[in-house]
Design a protein around this motif. Structure first.
Motif, PDB file in Angstrom:
ATOM      1  N   GLY A   1      49.009  44.625  59.024  1.00  0.00           N
ATOM      2  CA  GLY A   1      48.249  45.658  58.326  1.00  0.00           C
ATOM      3  C   GLY A   1      47.873  46.852  59.173  1.00  0.00           C
ATOM      4  O   GLY A   1      47.133  47.721  58.729  1.00  0.00           O
ATOM      5  N   ARG A   2      48.390  46.912  60.402  1.00  0.00           N
ATOM      6  CA  ARG A   2      47.977  48.006  61.273  1.00  0.00           C
ATOM      7  C   ARG A   2      48.396  49.359  60.703  1.00  0.00           C
ATOM      8  O   ARG A   2      47.737  50.359  60.924  1.00  0.00           O
ATOM      9  CB  ARG A   2      48.568  47.803  62.666  1.00  0.00           C
ATOM     10  N   THR A   3      49.498  49.403  59.976  1.00  0.00           N
ATOM     11  CA  THR A   3      49.931  50.674  59.394  1.00  0.00           C
ATOM     12  C   THR A   3      49.352  50.897  58.004  1.00  0.00           C
ATOM     13  O   THR A   3      48.905  51.988  57.681  1.00  0.00           O
ATOM     14  CB  THR A   3      51.473  50.750  59.330  1.00  0.00           C
ATOM     15  N   CYS A   4      49.336  49.865  57.154  1.00  0.00           N
ATOM     16  CA  CYS A   4      48.982  50.131  55.754  1.00  0.00           C
ATOM     17  C   CYS A   4      47.527  49.854  55.403  1.00  0.00           C
ATOM     18  O   CYS A   4      47.072  50.232  54.335  1.00  0.00           O
ATOM     19  CB  CYS A   4      49.896  49.362  54.800  1.00  0.00           C
ATOM     20  N   ARG A   5      46.808  49.187  56.282  1.00  0.00           N
ATOM     21  CA  ARG A   5      45.446  48.815  55.915  1.00  0.00           C
ATOM     22  C   ARG A   5      44.550  50.000  55.510  1.00  0.00           C
ATOM     23  O   ARG A   5      43.914  49.960  54.459  1.00  0.00           O
ATOM     24  CB  ARG A   5      44.806  48.031  57.061  1.00  0.00           C
ATOM     25  N   PRO A   6      44.534  51.075  56.310  1.00  0.00           N
ATOM     26  CA  PRO A   6      43.722  52.221  55.889  1.00  0.00           C
ATOM     27  C   PRO A   6      44.188  52.776  54.538  1.00  0.00           C
ATOM     28  O   PRO A   6      43.363  53.244  53.749  1.00  0.00           O
ATOM     29  CB  PRO A   6      43.938  53.246  57.003  1.00  0.00           C
ATOM     30  N   LEU A   7      45.501  52.710  54.272  1.00  0.00           N
ATOM     31  CA  LEU A   7      46.009  53.197  52.990  1.00  0.00           C
ATOM     32  C   LEU A   7      45.523  52.308  51.855  1.00  0.00           C
ATOM     33  O   LEU A   7      45.083  52.790  50.810  1.00  0.00           O
ATOM     34  CB  LEU A   7      47.540  53.199  52.985  1.00  0.00           C
ATOM     35  N   LEU A   8      45.621  51.001  52.060  1.00  0.00           N
ATOM     36  CA  LEU A   8      45.188  50.075  51.017  1.00  0.00           C
ATOM     37  C   LEU A   8      43.715  50.312  50.686  1.00  0.00           C
ATOM     38  O   LEU A   8      43.322  50.337  49.526  1.00  0.00           O
ATOM     39  CB  LEU A   8      45.405  48.618  51.459  1.00  0.00           C
ATOM     40  N   GLU A   9      42.929  50.518  51.733  1.00  0.00           N
ATOM     41  CA  GLU A   9      41.501  50.779  51.503  1.00  0.00           C
ATOM     42  C   GLU A   9      41.303  52.015  50.640  1.00  0.00           C
ATOM     43  O   GLU A   9      40.494  52.024  49.720  1.00  0.00           O
ATOM     44  CB  GLU A   9      40.774  50.969  52.837  1.00  0.00           C
ATOM     45  N   GLN A  10      42.074  53.062  50.970  1.00  0.00           N
ATOM     46  CA  GLN A  10      41.931  54.300  50.195  1.00  0.00           C
ATOM     47  C   GLN A  10      42.400  54.114  48.753  1.00  0.00           C
ATOM     48  O   GLN A  10      41.792  54.639  47.828  1.00  0.00           O
ATOM     49  CB  GLN A  10      42.739  55.418  50.836  1.00  0.00           C
ATOM     50  N   ILE A  11      43.489  53.391  48.594  1.00  0.00           N
ATOM     51  CA  ILE A  11      44.030  53.194  47.249  1.00  0.00           C
ATOM     52  C   ILE A  11      43.040  52.389  46.401  1.00  0.00           C
ATOM     53  O   ILE A  11      42.729  52.752  45.265  1.00  0.00           O
ATOM     54  CB  ILE A  11      45.403  52.477  47.313  1.00  0.00           C
TER      55      ILE A  11
ATOM     56  N   ALA B   1      44.705  53.745  66.444  1.00  0.00           N
ATOM     57  CA  ALA B   1      46.029  53.699  65.827  1.00  0.00           C
ATOM     58  C   ALA B   1      46.123  54.889  64.879  1.00  0.00           C
ATOM     59  O   ALA B   1      45.116  55.505  64.546  1.00  0.00           O
ATOM     60  CB  ALA B   1      46.219  52.389  65.067  1.00  0.00           C
ATOM     61  N   GLU B   2      47.343  55.187  64.457  1.00  0.00           N
ATOM     62  CA  GLU B   2      47.508  56.342  63.579  1.00  0.00           C
ATOM     63  C   GLU B   2      47.437  55.961  62.115  1.00  0.00           C
ATOM     64  O   GLU B   2      47.929  54.913  61.711  1.00  0.00           O
ATOM     65  CB  GLU B   2      48.847  57.023  63.867  1.00  0.00           C
ATOM     66  N   LYS B   3      46.814  56.838  61.328  1.00  0.00           N
ATOM     67  CA  LYS B   3      46.805  56.652  59.881  1.00  0.00           C
ATOM     68  C   LYS B   3      48.123  57.181  59.328  1.00  0.00           C
ATOM     69  O   LYS B   3      48.612  58.214  59.782  1.00  0.00           O
ATOM     70  CB  LYS B   3      45.657  57.438  59.253  1.00  0.00           C
ATOM     71  N   ALA B   4      48.633  56.479  58.364  1.00  0.00           N
ATOM     72  CA  ALA B   4      49.913  56.889  57.796  1.00  0.00           C
ATOM     73  C   ALA B   4      49.705  57.859  56.642  1.00  0.00           C
ATOM     74  O   ALA B   4      48.636  57.910  56.045  1.00  0.00           O
ATOM     75  CB  ALA B   4      50.653  55.658  57.298  1.00  0.00           C
ATOM     76  N   ILE B   5      50.720  58.637  56.360  1.00  0.00           N
ATOM     77  CA  ILE B   5      50.777  59.381  55.102  1.00  0.00           C
ATOM     78  C   ILE B   5      52.049  58.906  54.415  1.00  0.00           C
ATOM     79  O   ILE B   5      53.152  59.223  54.870  1.00  0.00           O
ATOM     80  CB  ILE B   5      50.857  60.898  55.330  1.00  0.00           C
ATOM     81  N   PRO B   6      51.913  58.112  53.367  1.00  0.00           N
ATOM     82  CA  PRO B   6      53.135  57.610  52.743  1.00  0.00           C
ATOM     83  C   PRO B   6      53.819  58.725  51.949  1.00  0.00           C
ATOM     84  O   PRO B   6      53.195  59.392  51.143  1.00  0.00           O
ATOM     85  CB  PRO B   6      52.622  56.510  51.810  1.00  0.00           C
ATOM     86  N   VAL B   7      55.082  58.918  52.237  1.00  0.00           N
ATOM     87  CA  VAL B   7      55.885  59.939  51.566  1.00  0.00           C
ATOM     88  C   VAL B   7      57.151  59.220  51.129  1.00  0.00           C
ATOM     89  O   VAL B   7      57.644  58.375  51.878  1.00  0.00           O
ATOM     90  CB  VAL B   7      56.268  61.050  52.575  1.00  0.00           C
ATOM     91  N   PRO B   8      57.675  59.506  49.949  1.00  0.00           N
ATOM     92  CA  PRO B   8      58.938  58.861  49.603  1.00  0.00           C
ATOM     93  C   PRO B   8      59.966  59.110  50.705  1.00  0.00           C
ATOM     94  O   PRO B   8      60.151  60.246  51.126  1.00  0.00           O
ATOM     95  CB  PRO B   8      59.338  59.554  48.293  1.00  0.00           C
ATOM     96  N   GLY B   9      60.552  58.044  51.215  1.00  0.00           N
ATOM     97  CA  GLY B   9      61.540  58.185  52.284  1.00  0.00           C
ATOM     98  C   GLY B   9      60.973  58.071  53.687  1.00  0.00           C
ATOM     99  O   GLY B   9      61.692  58.236  54.663  1.00  0.00           O
ATOM    100  N   TRP B  10      59.696  57.730  53.798  1.00  0.00           N
ATOM    101  CA  TRP B  10      59.094  57.728  55.141  1.00  0.00           C
ATOM    102  C   TRP B  10      59.481  56.521  55.985  1.00  0.00           C
ATOM    103  O   TRP B  10      59.086  56.439  57.146  1.00  0.00           O
ATOM    104  CB  TRP B  10      57.569  57.864  55.074  1.00  0.00           C
ATOM    105  N   THR B  11      60.291  55.623  55.445  1.00  0.00           N
ATOM    106  CA  THR B  11      60.746  54.499  56.271  1.00  0.00           C
ATOM    107  C   THR B  11      62.134  54.750  56.868  1.00  0.00           C
ATOM    108  O   THR B  11      62.636  53.935  57.622  1.00  0.00           O
ATOM    109  CB  THR B  11      60.798  53.206  55.431  1.00  0.00           C
TER     110      THR B  11
END
Ligand code: FAD
Ligand code: FES
Lengths: 94, 399, 99
Positions: free
Chosen positions: A44-54, B109-119
């Motif tokens: 969850g190191r990458t998506c956890r903050p996103l999940l929280e926001q969602i 750690a860095e916060k992500a910005i999910p964008v279609p195609g970001w993988t």
């Protein structure tokens, strides 16, 4: 707009998360169980903050003032050899 | 192995703490999963208005030399995967370090910005681009687009250009229900112009000045030109978003659109542009998983970047003997991390009975943290002061 | 892709060594990460995902995301971004590419 991956490890799409929330999942834990988002090798190191926001956005609730975050041991995926080395009996997901 | 202090993280905070404690006579171990010491220092590179070039890898090297000179046991390429009471630190290669005092200096750690195609390969975080470019000396791409406008992305854009890569533009993230904060031109301009007053480098200062100037401030975001403005040759688009990244095996092109004054993409304006690399800059959050696993209590403080372990003015968490310093306590710059590390190292030395007039020395170390904050040029979080106040308040309320 | 000369950081002077990736030989520089060495050789794909068999490469660059997992001298799931190259190192991508 096109769909997009939120959890990179388990390849979970935003649409799948929103769907899971529509069908009852309201917390990070419930979302994890339903979609596996946040359950992958990066823990969850990458998506956890996103999940929280969602969750906060769709449930209209603030990100909780949790006094305890739920990260459990091991905080990093361990290889079997490392486990053998430590001689301990911890479960490893990956 | 038994130590007086075990430090987790060899970034500026961790190394400064280890050096401080060891110089007072403590036996110290320092662990980091990275082969190179320095944490996020390794990629930093910019010209400061007064003191000239800040070359993070050199700052890291001089800290590392001190660590070695003081006989601190340094465990690079070792991950800490668990902390057990009172206290045992477990490393992934099998070592077990025993200690009464732990310092968690695990950074951010860095916060992500999910964008279609970001993988797609070729799309990476701004921090990855920074380390590849300035530490490993490999351009992350030849034609680079950046998503997300903030102090970090502007700084890295300049670093990329400096090393010969082409930065084709810095764009807004795609408008998103749950991310509207950073894809809104109006807030963007307010944020950017706030940078001008105390920008850490000429480039940021310039970016701030541009948005502070003339018509942009007066006539608001709605009139910022769609074609963007060039800042030292790098186009800054405050009213264009990257909607999607495409490519079969690697990033090949991006789709961009104009953003209307109410923050929506104008679909008839969509254009495709060739790139080979896209960097995502979504901000930073404190990396505090170990504190959580060790049972420390937390507070969510948005102004500090996320969940932070509650801690006293002496940097101790709710778990006796576990201290924190650096970005794990909130997102700030390297010099503040170093001052916090020194404070934590001083407090632990005092607890170990190594200091004569401990209270006075701790006070001085605390004052140095405050001083570093006053002098801080880079501001990663807009309301950091408020965040700090909240952190103190939460701590006081619980004790 | 290599920045041989940098206006502030100067020249690159590290020693050249050899590594292999999926059986092919490539040059790398002493002290750099596997991920950097491969990128310098224009290799971006480090693994394929399980579910959709999509290619993945460097994402975070500092060991957090585990997207850069490769097999190194037979050891699986080594993070290419925080593992230093060594002369003669054999590196393989992980996961199956869609055929
Ligand atoms: C991409 C990026 C760019 C930045 N640019 C700037 C800048 O230009 N100027 C500036 O002043 N600040 C910058 N910062 C802020 C930066 O975080 C601080 O400058 C400073 O490096 C924070 O220091 P730290 O010691 O708290 O953490 P870090 O420097 O992040 O160091 C933490 C260390 O802990 C290690 N670690 C974490 N968890 C574990 C574990 N479980 N086991 C073993 N090791 C572990 C990591 O490998 C890392 O080396 C930047 C941050 C990022 C993310
Ligand atoms: S790129 Fe994220 S762990 Fe290597």
């Amino acid at each position: 707009m096109s769909d997009k991956i939120i959890c990179r490890c388990e390849e979970v799409l935003l649409s799948e998360i929103v769907e899971a929330m529509k069908t009852g999942a309201q917390t990070e834990k419930e979302l994890k169980l339903k979609t596996r988002a946040g359950m992958g090798i990066c823990q969850g190191r990458t998506c956890r903050p996103l999940l929280e926001q969602i969750i906060s956005f769709y449930t209209n609730k603030k990100i909780p003032q949790a006094s305890n975050l739920t990260f459990s041991i091991p905080v990093r995926p361990l290889s079997l050899s490392a486990l053998a080395h430590t001689g301990k009996d911890y479960k490893n997901e990956n | 192995m038994k130590y007086d202090l075990v430090v987790i993280g060899a970034g500026p905070a961790g190394m400064s703490a280890a050096i401080k404690a060891a110089s007072h006579g403590a036996t110290v171990a320092i662990v980091d999963e990275n082969p190179a010491a320095g944490g996020k220092l390794l990629g930093q590179l910019y010209k400061e208005p007064k003191t000239g070039w800040w070359i993070g890898r050199e700052v890291a090297k001089s800290l590392e030399e001190k660590v070695k000179r003081l006989g601190i046991d340094y465990f690079p390429e070792n991950e800490v995967w668990a902390i057990f009471p009172q206290w045992k630190v477990l490393l992934n290669h099998g070592e077990e370090l025993h200690t009464d005092y732990i310092l968690l200096a695990t950074g951010a750690a860095e916060k992500a910005i999910p964008v279609p195609g970001w993988t797609i390969p070729g799309v990476m975080s701004i921090g990855a681009a920074q380390v590849l470019n300035n530490f490993h000396r490999v351009n992350p791409g030849k034609r680079i687009a950046i998503i997300g406008i903030d102090a970090l992305s502007l700084t890295v854009a300049n670093e990329l250009k400096l090393s010969g890569a082409q930065v084709i533009g810095i764009y807004l993230p795609p408008p998103d229900d749950f991310l509207d904060r950073i894809s809104n031109p109006q807030q963007m301009i307010a944020y950017l112009s706030s940078l001008a007053d105390a920008a850490p480098n000429h480039f940021l200062k310039f970016a701030g000045k541009v948005t502070q100037n003339e018509f942009i401030q007066k006539v608001s975001a709605a009139f910022y030109p769609y074609r963007g403005m060039k800042i030292w040759g790098i186009p800054l688009f405050l009213r264009k978003s990257i909607l999607e990244i495409e490519g079969d095996k690697q990033a090949e092109q991006i789709k961009i659109a104009k953003i209307s004054r109410d923050g929506l993409p104008e679909m008839e304006s969509v254009k495709t542009i060739q790139v080979d690399c896209v960097c995502i800059s979504g901000g930073l959050y404190p990396l505090s998983e170990l504190a959580s696993a060790a049972g420390c209590e937390f507070a969510y403080i948005n102004e500090l970047g996320g969940h932070i372990p509650l801690h006293s003015q002496e940097m101790e968490t709710t778990q006796t003997g576990i201290f924190v310093a650096g970005n794990i306590t909130g997102i700030e710059g390297a010099k503040i991390a170093m001052a916090q590390g020194e404070l934590a190292g001083t407090v632990v030395s005092d607890r170990l009975g190594l200091l004569k007039s401990g209270t006075a020395i701790i006070k001085k170390a605390q004052a140095r943290v405050e001083k570093a904050r006053e002098n801080a040029l880079i501001k990663f979080q807009p309301d950091i002061e408020k965040g700090r106040e909240l952190a103190v308040q939460f701590w006081d309320e619980r004790t | 892709m290599r920045i041989k000369k940098h206006p502030i950081l100067g020249k690159l002077e590290e020693k050249e060594i050899n590594i292999t990736f999926n059986g092919r030989e490539f040059a790398a520089l002493e002290g750099e990460s596997i991920a950097a060495a491969l990128l310098a050789n224009h290799i971006r794909i480090l693994s394929y995902t399980e579910k959709r068999q999509e290619p993945r490469g460097i994402y975070c660059g500092i060991g957090h995301c585990y997207e850069c997992r490769v097999t190194v001298d037979g050891e699986r799931s080594v993070r290419a971004c925080i593992t230093t190259v060594k002369d003669g190192m054999r590196i393989e991508s992980q996961g199956e590419s869609p055929k």
